[in-house]
Design a protein around this motif. Structure first.
Motif, PDB file in Angstrom:
ATOM      1  N   HIS A   1       0.720  -0.992   0.090  1.00 55.14           N
ATOM      2  CA  HIS A   1      -0.003   0.108   0.163  1.00 55.14           C
ATOM      3  C   HIS A   1       0.751   1.048   0.022  1.00 55.14           C
ATOM      4  N   LEU A   2       1.989   1.174   0.891  1.00 56.21           N
ATOM      5  CA  LEU A   2       2.744   2.523   0.824  1.00 56.21           C
ATOM      6  C   LEU A   2       3.626   2.672  -0.555  1.00 56.21           C
ATOM      7  N   TYR A   3       3.916   1.340  -1.058  1.00 54.74           N
ATOM      8  CA  TYR A   3       4.349   1.442  -2.621  1.00 54.74           C
ATOM      9  C   TYR A   3       3.369   2.448  -3.426  1.00 54.74           C
ATOM     10  N   VAL A   4       2.103   2.020  -3.344  1.00 54.45           N
ATOM     11  CA  VAL A   4       1.183   2.568  -4.215  1.00 54.45           C
ATOM     12  C   VAL A   4       1.103   4.086  -4.069  1.00 54.45           C
ATOM     13  N   VAL A   5       0.827   4.526  -2.857  1.00 57.69           N
ATOM     14  CA  VAL A   5       0.673   5.702  -2.196  1.00 57.69           C
ATOM     15  C   VAL A   5       1.841   6.543  -2.642  1.00 57.69           C
ATOM     16  N   ALA A   6       3.073   6.047  -2.527  1.00 53.96           N
ATOM     17  CA  ALA A   6       4.217   6.849  -2.920  1.00 53.96           C
ATOM     18  C   ALA A   6       4.316   7.042  -4.400  1.00 53.96           C
ATOM     19  N   ALA A   7       4.001   6.106  -5.234  1.00 56.13           N
ATOM     20  CA  ALA A   7       3.763   5.960  -6.738  1.00 56.13           C
ATOM     21  C   ALA A   7       3.004   7.185  -7.106  1.00 56.13           C
ATOM     22  N   VAL A   8       1.667   7.143  -6.588  1.00 59.10           N
ATOM     23  CA  VAL A   8       0.541   7.996  -6.972  1.00 59.10           C
ATOM     24  C   VAL A   8       1.122   9.481  -6.518  1.00 59.10           C
ATOM     25  N   ILE A   9       1.446   9.637  -5.298  1.00 57.03           N
ATOM     26  CA  ILE A   9       1.938  11.032  -5.006  1.00 57.03           C
ATOM     27  C   ILE A   9       2.999  11.511  -5.844  1.00 57.03           C
ATOM     28  N   GLY A  10       4.032  10.565  -6.163  1.00 55.11           N
ATOM     29  CA  GLY A  10       5.142  10.818  -7.222  1.00 55.11           C
ATOM     30  C   GLY A  10       4.691  11.226  -8.604  1.00 55.11           C
ATOM     31  N   VAL A  11       3.595  10.659  -9.183  1.00 55.45           N
ATOM     32  CA  VAL A  11       2.883  11.155 -10.519  1.00 55.45           C
ATOM     33  C   VAL A  11       2.415  12.498 -10.235  1.00 55.45           C
ATOM     34  N   ALA A  12       1.746  12.792  -9.292  1.00 55.01           N
ATOM     35  CA  ALA A  12       1.034  13.917  -9.003  1.00 55.01           C
ATOM     36  C   ALA A  12       2.202  15.198  -8.912  1.00 55.01           C
ATOM     37  N   THR A  13       3.285  14.840  -8.245  1.00 55.95           N
ATOM     38  CA  THR A  13       4.190  15.808  -7.958  1.00 55.95           C
ATOM     39  C   THR A  13       5.249  16.088  -9.117  1.00 55.95           C
ATOM     40  N   VAL A  14       5.167  15.128 -10.047  1.00 58.00           N
ATOM     41  CA  VAL A  14       5.900  15.535 -11.405  1.00 58.00           C
ATOM     42  C   VAL A  14       5.150  16.753 -12.235  1.00 58.00           C
ATOM     43  N   PHE A  15       3.744  16.494 -11.981  1.00 54.82           N
ATOM     44  CA  PHE A  15       2.948  17.574 -12.845  1.00 54.82           C
ATOM     45  C   PHE A  15       2.950  19.023 -12.029  1.00 54.82           C
ATOM     46  N   PHE A  16       3.164  18.677 -10.669  1.00 53.05           N
ATOM     47  CA  PHE A  16       2.884  19.932  -9.817  1.00 53.05           C
ATOM     48  C   PHE A  16       4.400  20.613  -9.798  1.00 53.05           C
ATOM     49  N   ASP A  17       5.404  19.991  -9.754  1.00 48.85           N
ATOM     50  CA  ASP A  17       6.863  20.677  -9.829  1.00 48.85           C
ATOM     51  C   ASP A  17       7.098  21.143 -11.196  1.00 48.85           C
ATOM     52  N   VAL A  18       6.781  20.584 -12.389  1.00 48.41           N
ATOM     53  CA  VAL A  18       7.124  21.027 -13.554  1.00 48.41           C
ATOM     54  C   VAL A  18       6.200  22.267 -13.936  1.00 48.41           C
ATOM     55  N   SER A  19       4.971  22.371 -13.505  1.00 47.27           N
ATOM     56  CA  SER A  19       4.048  23.525 -13.419  1.00 47.27           C
ATOM     57  C   SER A  19       4.630  24.629 -12.667  1.00 47.27           C
ATOM     58  N   TYR A  20       4.882  24.323 -11.437  1.00 44.26           N
ATOM     59  CA  TYR A  20       5.477  25.339 -10.435  1.00 44.26           C
ATOM     60  C   TYR A  20       6.707  26.198 -10.726  1.00 44.26           C
ATOM     61  N   GLN A  21       7.545  25.502 -11.391  1.00 48.85           N
ATOM     62  CA  GLN A  21       8.972  26.074 -11.959  1.00 48.85           C
ATOM     63  C   GLN A  21       8.628  26.845 -13.044  1.00 48.85           C
ATOM     64  N   SER A  22       7.790  26.451 -14.109  1.00 49.67           N
ATOM     65  CA  SER A  22       7.326  27.196 -15.082  1.00 49.67           C
ATOM     66  C   SER A  22       6.630  28.294 -14.774  1.00 49.67           C
ATOM     67  N   TYR A  23       5.769  28.152 -13.449  1.00 50.53           N
ATOM     68  CA  TYR A  23       4.726  29.418 -13.324  1.00 50.53           C
ATOM     69  C   TYR A  23       5.535  30.620 -12.693  1.00 50.53           C
ATOM     70  N   VAL A  24       6.575  30.230 -11.825  1.00 45.14           N
ATOM     71  CA  VAL A  24       7.138  31.596 -11.058  1.00 45.14           C
ATOM     72  C   VAL A  24       7.513  32.643 -12.029  1.00 45.14           C
ATOM     73  N   PRO A  25       8.346  32.165 -13.126  1.00 43.34           N
ATOM     74  CA  PRO A  25       8.656  33.432 -14.015  1.00 43.34           C
ATOM     75  C   PRO A  25       7.574  33.888 -14.915  1.00 43.34           C
ATOM     76  N   ILE A  26       6.357  33.202 -14.830  1.00 42.77           N
ATOM     77  CA  ILE A  26       5.186  33.798 -15.560  1.00 42.77           C
ATOM     78  C   ILE A  26       4.272  34.780 -14.352  1.00 42.77           C
TER      79      ILE A  26
END
Length: 458
Positions: free
Chosen positions: A147-172
């Motif tokens: 269960h922890l593996y699955v939770v960590a994986a789901v959080i990881g996928v969401a974090t990919v999209f958050f972090d890429v958006s976040y670093q691209s958003y600051v200069p905007i």
């Protein structure tokens, strides 16, 4: 404690891992920028007075505090409650960062097509739901390592999209001359959260269970989503007719990173460094909780006190850049963080627990300081020199490489530690991290007083 440039850490990473300085109005650098600017980008005053940046700043501060509590709770759940082995700890950490290797590149192309703020809000909501599954399963007496593996994986996928958006958003969201100031402020408060979070989390574990502590992590993500919903900007989605084929869009982002000499060198340095850091830090909870036989609250205290170095580093980076040169600061901080990583295996050689605690705190302080100096300087440079339309793909391309090695490193850490032990595996990580500084140490960065601050051809 990776040299990655992440504003938000996947829960699968070990606790204490850090991952990543306004002025009068100026005309936009190029026309695409004007289409992407937020309201205050055309106003006056320092970045901290910007209402929209304030909401972003507040949300990320609360979220980072919640994440730090979760970072204390997750390894305690795995090691203390579920009796995880070295290999299982390695798999857990790999699950948390595998998404950067698996979906990192297409995520960058998609983020460049989507509204970044909306993407971050959705990612926060997904992460909150995944985190809340842990206490729900525990109180239903159902929780297992998978269960922890699955939770960590789901959080990881969401974090990919958050972090890429976040670093691209600051200069905007802010003007070009405010980018470094904005990053410094975001990292400073993130480090404050890293100071308070682990210590508070360790103390809370004396009165509540580790699964219950995970609830605070979810609350942090929900607060972040609420604050982002209050931000107002003028970002516009890219036109459908401007989209190429996904493969072509990905190739364009990779091509920009590869052709830019300084970014390419920084990418190699960060990637090799992350491999070494993950080899060592995946095993940090095992070292502290089993090898050194410390209580969980001591582990929280080590990372809280050590994270003060991150605050000092975030505040000192602009001054250090002026003193030794912005370019020079990157290889110097890279080499220093590799040397500081040796504190982890050295603590195992300490004659007493007190000495071991002091060694760990000094090492954590130095690592946090140098990681923040490295990240603020190189991330700010990348954001300034990249054309706005390529920001998502540029960040995702780099994340694919520098985070893509992390699941490999985490799995290797568990495998090697199973064969030779925790401490020898950490020494391997130290050696690799020291070698990582070579691409930037032997480069034009050494001796460079001022880093580039305009997109090519602007």
């Amino acid at each position: 404690m990776t040299t990655s440039d992440t504003p938000s850490d996947p829960t699968g990473l070990p606790p204490g891992a850090p991952a990543a300085p306004g002025t009068a109005q100026e005309p936009p650098v190029e026309s695409p920028t004007s289409d992407l600017r937020s309201e205050p980008a055309t106003g006056e005053g320092p970045v901290w007075r910007d209402r929209n940046f304030g909401f972003l700043w507040a949300g990320e501060t609360v979220a980072q505090f919640g994440v730090q509590l979760g970072h204390i709770a997750m390894p305690v759940i795995a090691i203390e409650l579920l009796r995880a082995t070295e290999l299982q700890v390695g798999i857990l950490n790999a699950a948390g960062v595998a998404a950067f290797l698996l979906v990192g590149l297409p995520a960058g192309a998609w983020v460049d097509r989507w509204l970044k703020r909306a993407t971050m809000i959705r990612a926060d909501l997904v992460r909150a739901a995944a985190v809340l599954a842990v206490p729900a399963l525990w109180f239903g007496d159902l929780l297992a390592m998978w269960h922890l593996y699955v939770v960590a994986a789901v959080i990881g996928v969401a974090t990919v999209f958050f972090d890429v958006s976040y670093q691209s958003y600051v200069p905007i969201l802010v003007r070009p001359e405010q980018v470094t100031d904005a990053n410094s402020k975001l990292e400073t408060t993130a480090q404050i959260a890293r100071v308070a979070g682990p210590g508070v989390g360790g103390l809370l574990l004396k009165v509540i269970s580790a699964p219950m502590l995970m609830v605070s992590d979810a609350i942090g993500y929900l607060v972040s989503a609420a604050c982002l919903s209050r931000v107002r900007d003028h970002e516009r989605p890219s036109r459908r007719e401007d989209h190429g084929r996904l493969r072509e869009d990905i190739a364009e982002g990779l091509g920009f990173v590869w052709r830019h000499d300084l970014i390419r060198r920084i990418m190699f340095c960060t990637s090799i460094g992350n491999l070494g850091f993950v080899l060592a830090f995946t095993l940090a909870p095992l070292l502290i909780l089993r090898e050194l036989d410390f209580d969980p609250w001591v582990m929280g205290a080590v990372f809280s006190v050590g994270a003060v170095g991150g605050i000092v580093g975030a505040l000192a980076t602009p001054w250090l850049g002026r003193w030794m040169g912005e370019g020079t600061l990157i290889p110097v901080s890279s080499l220093a963080m590799g040397a500081a990583l040796a504190a982890l295996p050295l603590a195992a050689l300490a004659p007493s627990k007190t000495v071991a605690f002091v060694v760990l705190v000094i090492g954590e302080f130095t690592i946090s300081f140098t990681v923040l100096a490295y990240n603020i300087m190189q991330v700010s440079m990348r954001q300034r020199v990249c054309p706005p339309r390529l920001l998502g793909r540029m960040n995702a391309s780099i994340r694919f490489v520098v985070w893509g090695v992390m699941p490999i490193g985490a799995l290797l850490s568990g495998v090697i530690a199973t064969r030779v032990g925790v401490v020898p595996t950490m020494w391997v990580g130290v050696g690799i991290t020291l070698l990582a500084s070579a691409p930037v140490l032997f480069s034009p960065l050494l001796g460079m007083r001022r880093l580039p601050d305009r997109p090519a051809g602007a």
